[in-house]
Design a protein around this motif. Structure first.
Motif, PDB file in Angstrom:
ATOM      1  N   VAL A 218     -57.313  12.132-102.716  1.00  0.00           N
ATOM      2  CA  VAL A 218     -55.878  11.831-102.695  1.00  0.00           C
ATOM      3  C   VAL A 218     -55.622  10.501-103.398  1.00  0.00           C
ATOM      4  N   GLN A 219     -56.481   9.521-103.150  1.00  0.00           N
ATOM      5  CA  GLN A 219     -56.353   8.237-103.844  1.00  0.00           C
ATOM      6  C   GLN A 219     -56.556   8.412-105.351  1.00  0.00           C
ATOM      7  N   ARG A 220     -57.544   9.209-105.731  1.00  0.00           N
ATOM      8  CA  ARG A 220     -57.808   9.432-107.150  1.00  0.00           C
ATOM      9  C   ARG A 220     -56.629  10.145-107.824  1.00  0.00           C
ATOM     10  N   SER A 221     -56.012  11.040-107.089  1.00  0.00           N
ATOM     11  CA  SER A 221     -54.840  11.733-107.605  1.00  0.00           C
ATOM     12  C   SER A 221     -53.692  10.757-107.848  1.00  0.00           C
ATOM     13  N   ALA A 222     -53.465   9.864-106.891  1.00  0.00           N
ATOM     14  CA  ALA A 222     -52.409   8.853-107.063  1.00  0.00           C
ATOM     15  C   ALA A 222     -52.687   7.984-108.284  1.00  0.00           C
ATOM     16  N   GLU A 223     -53.935   7.599-108.462  1.00  0.00           N
ATOM     17  CA  GLU A 223     -54.284   6.764-109.613  1.00  0.00           C
ATOM     18  C   GLU A 223     -54.057   7.506-110.931  1.00  0.00           C
ATOM     19  N   ALA A 224     -54.370   8.801-110.952  1.00  0.00           N
ATOM     20  CA  ALA A 224     -54.155   9.583-112.166  1.00  0.00           C
ATOM     21  C   ALA A 224     -52.675   9.692-112.491  1.00  0.00           C
ATOM     22  N   VAL A 225     -51.846   9.895-111.469  1.00  0.00           N
ATOM     23  CA  VAL A 225     -50.401   9.982-111.686  1.00  0.00           C
ATOM     24  C   VAL A 225     -49.857   8.638-112.155  1.00  0.00           C
ATOM     25  N   ARG A 226     -50.283   7.579-111.506  1.00  0.00           N
ATOM     26  CA  ARG A 226     -49.858   6.242-111.936  1.00  0.00           C
ATOM     27  C   ARG A 226     -50.185   6.016-113.403  1.00  0.00           C
ATOM     28  N   ASP A 227     -51.380   6.365-113.810  1.00  0.00           N
ATOM     29  CA  ASP A 227     -51.809   6.120-115.190  1.00  0.00           C
ATOM     30  C   ASP A 227     -50.984   6.945-116.185  1.00  0.00           C
ATOM     31  N   LEU A 228     -50.601   8.166-115.804  1.00  0.00           N
ATOM     32  CA  LEU A 228     -49.792   8.989-116.700  1.00  0.00           C
ATOM     33  C   LEU A 228     -48.463   8.318-117.015  1.00  0.00           C
ATOM     34  N   PHE A 229     -47.827   7.760-116.007  1.00  0.00           N
ATOM     35  CA  PHE A 229     -46.518   7.148-116.241  1.00  0.00           C
ATOM     36  C   PHE A 229     -46.639   5.742-116.815  1.00  0.00           C
ATOM     37  N   ALA A 230     -47.693   5.041-116.472  1.00  0.00           N
ATOM     38  CA  ALA A 230     -47.919   3.739-117.100  1.00  0.00           C
ATOM     39  C   ALA A 230     -48.089   3.901-118.608  1.00  0.00           C
ATOM     40  N   ALA A 231     -48.734   4.989-119.022  1.00  0.00           N
ATOM     41  CA  ALA A 231     -48.930   5.240-120.447  1.00  0.00           C
ATOM     42  C   ALA A 231     -47.618   5.508-121.170  1.00  0.00           C
ATOM     43  N   GLU A 232     -46.567   5.875-120.421  1.00  0.00           N
ATOM     44  CA  GLU A 232     -45.247   6.106-121.019  1.00  0.00           C
ATOM     45  C   GLU A 232     -44.358   4.877-120.920  1.00  0.00           C
ATOM     46  N   GLY A 233     -44.932   3.728-120.588  1.00  0.00           N
ATOM     47  CA  GLY A 233     -44.168   2.490-120.557  1.00  0.00           C
ATOM     48  C   GLY A 233     -43.495   2.193-119.237  1.00  0.00           C
ATOM     49  N   PHE A 234     -43.857   2.924-118.189  1.00  0.00           N
ATOM     50  CA  PHE A 234     -43.285   2.672-116.873  1.00  0.00           C
ATOM     51  C   PHE A 234     -44.037   1.532-116.185  1.00  0.00           C
ATOM     52  N   ASP A 235     -43.305   0.787-115.391  1.00  0.00           N
ATOM     53  CA  ASP A 235     -43.918  -0.161-114.461  1.00  0.00           C
ATOM     54  C   ASP A 235     -44.352   0.656-113.249  1.00  0.00           C
ATOM     55  N   ALA A 236     -45.619   1.002-113.190  1.00  0.00           N
ATOM     56  CA  ALA A 236     -46.111   1.973-112.212  1.00  0.00           C
ATOM     57  C   ALA A 236     -47.054   1.303-111.229  1.00  0.00           C
ATOM     58  N   GLN A 237     -46.872   1.623-109.947  1.00  0.00           N
ATOM     59  CA  GLN A 237     -47.733   1.053-108.917  1.00  0.00           C
ATOM     60  C   GLN A 237     -47.955   2.076-107.808  1.00  0.00           C
ATOM     61  N   ILE A 238     -49.043   1.889-107.081  1.00  0.00           N
ATOM     62  CA  ILE A 238     -49.371   2.722-105.928  1.00  0.00           C
ATOM     63  C   ILE A 238     -48.977   1.960-104.669  1.00  0.00           C
ATOM     64  N   LEU A 239     -48.164   2.597-103.834  1.00  0.00           N
ATOM     65  CA  LEU A 239     -47.651   1.958-102.632  1.00  0.00           C
ATOM     66  C   LEU A 239     -47.855   2.876-101.437  1.00  0.00           C
TER      67      LEU A 239
END
Length: 448
Positions: free
Chosen positions: A44-65
């Motif tokens: 589940v943590q790895r999934s969150a990190e993968a999602v975060r990275d997808l949106f960070a790559a599109e220029g989003f300020d992305a964080q896991i909370l």
């Protein structure tokens, strides 16, 4: 391609993006983010990190909370033009357990294309929802027509227990004018929908006790009632002879005038050819706006190895869906009163509420809904969306409506009647998925 402006340009842009989007979806499906399994918390943590990275790559300020000890969620933000609206796009990255792998025609966490579908756990519910959001923002690049906030939850499949605390703690981060919740479905292949009502949920355990200890059935049968007899008679009082829920005081209401053909009902429900339908009123009223009640579990001795004894106690789990317009407080009180009134032969009754979720009725009127209907109709080549009810429950929607009362909440999704979410061979219809991506991209453009 530059920022798309016309529908044709937008379709072409989404189609150009589809191979990459599908690859991203397949990568997410391979992550076993089963939130109900403590041993897969790392996934589940790895999934969150993968999602975060997808949106960070599109220029989003992305964080896991997270909040109140809940599972990791992704919050990602990207501003739009000055003065533009903010749109919150919701999905969830956790998935249901896959259960017995033998029931699957292909490995549940290895995305596999067969026919017009992509199969795998989470391929539709709800990792395709994440990727539909990704498609919409990716289509615009750095020229978003609105500000976008992504909220990708990590515990929806286990009841969103910390969502209330999360919304309270991060309310400022999540404030939006329009909220798009991509966790529902469409009416049929080729027919889009906006979900405007959902039934609520009350789950309760009941235990019936007739003896202090087990006794010989030959010595005492015919005089002393056993608990299985008492429980069976009590359960039988919960429906009338037509199969309507017989618990007094529950709310029921009308539903949209939508035809649900017999052959489709049989195919989608898996009902045996000999089975007759229970209840009265229209099909969609019985599925969307009337209460239902099911027994989903029993604690009693197994047939294999059963002895000739009267069982002192027996237990059942009740799953009751309640109609929009009702409340879980009322439903619990009505169910408790009914059970206490009808428990037979003086048996002792123990009633325990397991969990609840409020029903939802959305007033789907106003500019945001008009824009959404236009976007869906254009994406589906002129077919307008159905205002659809759902018999199941998505309790967290009530939390959004309460936390952001001024926002327009649109409930959409990628599922279709044969998606088989939560079951074996969950599958995403690929052509419909592309239409969903087009519709959401057009929605953002029109909201801008």
């Amino acid at each position: 391609m530059s920022n798309p402006k016309t529908l044709d340009e937008l379709r072409a842009r989404v189609r150009e993006l589809m191979p990459r989007l599908r690859s991203d979806l397949e990568d997410l499906v391979r992550i076993e983010s089963v939130s109900a399994d403590p041993e897969r918390a790392g996934e589940v943590q790895r999934s969150a990190e993968a999602v975060r990275d997808l949106f960070a790559a599109e220029g989003f300020d992305a964080q896991i909370l997270s909040a109140d000890g809940g599972a990791p969620a992704v919050v990602a933000k990207k501003p739009g033009p000055p003065g533009s609206r903010t749109v919150l796009l919701y999905a969830h990255h956790d998935v249901q357990p896959e259960n017995d792998h033998a029931d699957w025609d292909s490995p549940p966490f290895e995305p596999t294309e067969r026919g017009d579908r992509l199969y795998g756990r989470g391929a539709a519910d709800d990792k395709a929802g994440i990727v539909a959001h990704l498609a919409a923002v990716r289509a615009f690049g750095d020229d978003l027509p609105v500000g976008v906030t992504m909220f990708i939850e990590g515990e929806e499949e286990v009841g969103s227990e910390s969502l209330g605390a999360f919304l309270e703690q991060y309310e400022h981060e999540l404030e939006a004018d329009v909220i798009v919740i991509a966790d529902s479905g469409n009416w049929d292949i080729g027919v889009p929908a906006l979900t405007t009502s959902l039934r609520g949920l009350v789950r309760a355990d009941i235990e019936v006790r007739t003896l202090t200890h087990a006794v010989h059935s030959g010595m005492w049968g015919g005089l002393v009632p056993d608990s299985l007899m008492a429980l069976s008679r009590l359960i039988a009082t919960l429906h009338d002879d037509d199969g309507n829920v017989a618990v007094a005081g529950l709310h029921a209401g009308p539903a949209a005038d939508v035809e649900y053909p017999e052959e489709r009902l049989r195919a989608e429900s898996g009902a045996l050819p000999s089975i007759g339908w229970i209840g009265s009123d229209s099909v969609v009223e019985r599925l969307w706006t009337k209460p239902s009640l099911s027994i989903t579990g029993l604690d009693a001795p197994k047939v294999a190895g059963a002895s000739n004894t009267l069982v002192p106690a027996a237990r059942a789990r009740i799953s009751m869906r309640i109609a929009p317009g009702d409340t879980t407080e009322n439903a619990v009180a009505c169910l408790r009163t009914h059970l206490e009134k009808h428990v037979p032969w003086g048996a002792e009754l123990d009633f325990t509420v397991v969990d609840t979720g409020e029903p939802i009725a959305i007033d789907a009127t106003g500019p945001a809904y008009d824009v959404a209907r236009d976007a869906f109709a254009e994406a589906w080549d002129g077919t307008p969306p159905v205002d659809m009810g759902v018999g199941g429950s998505i309790p967290f929607i009530a939390a959004f409506l309460e936390a952001f009362p001024a926002a327009s909440v649109l409930v959409t999704g990628v599922e279709d009647p044969d998606t088989r979410a939560h079951g074996a061979n969950e599958g995403l219809h690929l052509a419909e998925f592309e239409r969903v991506c087009v519709a959401e991209t057009l929605l953002l453009q029109n909201l801008g």
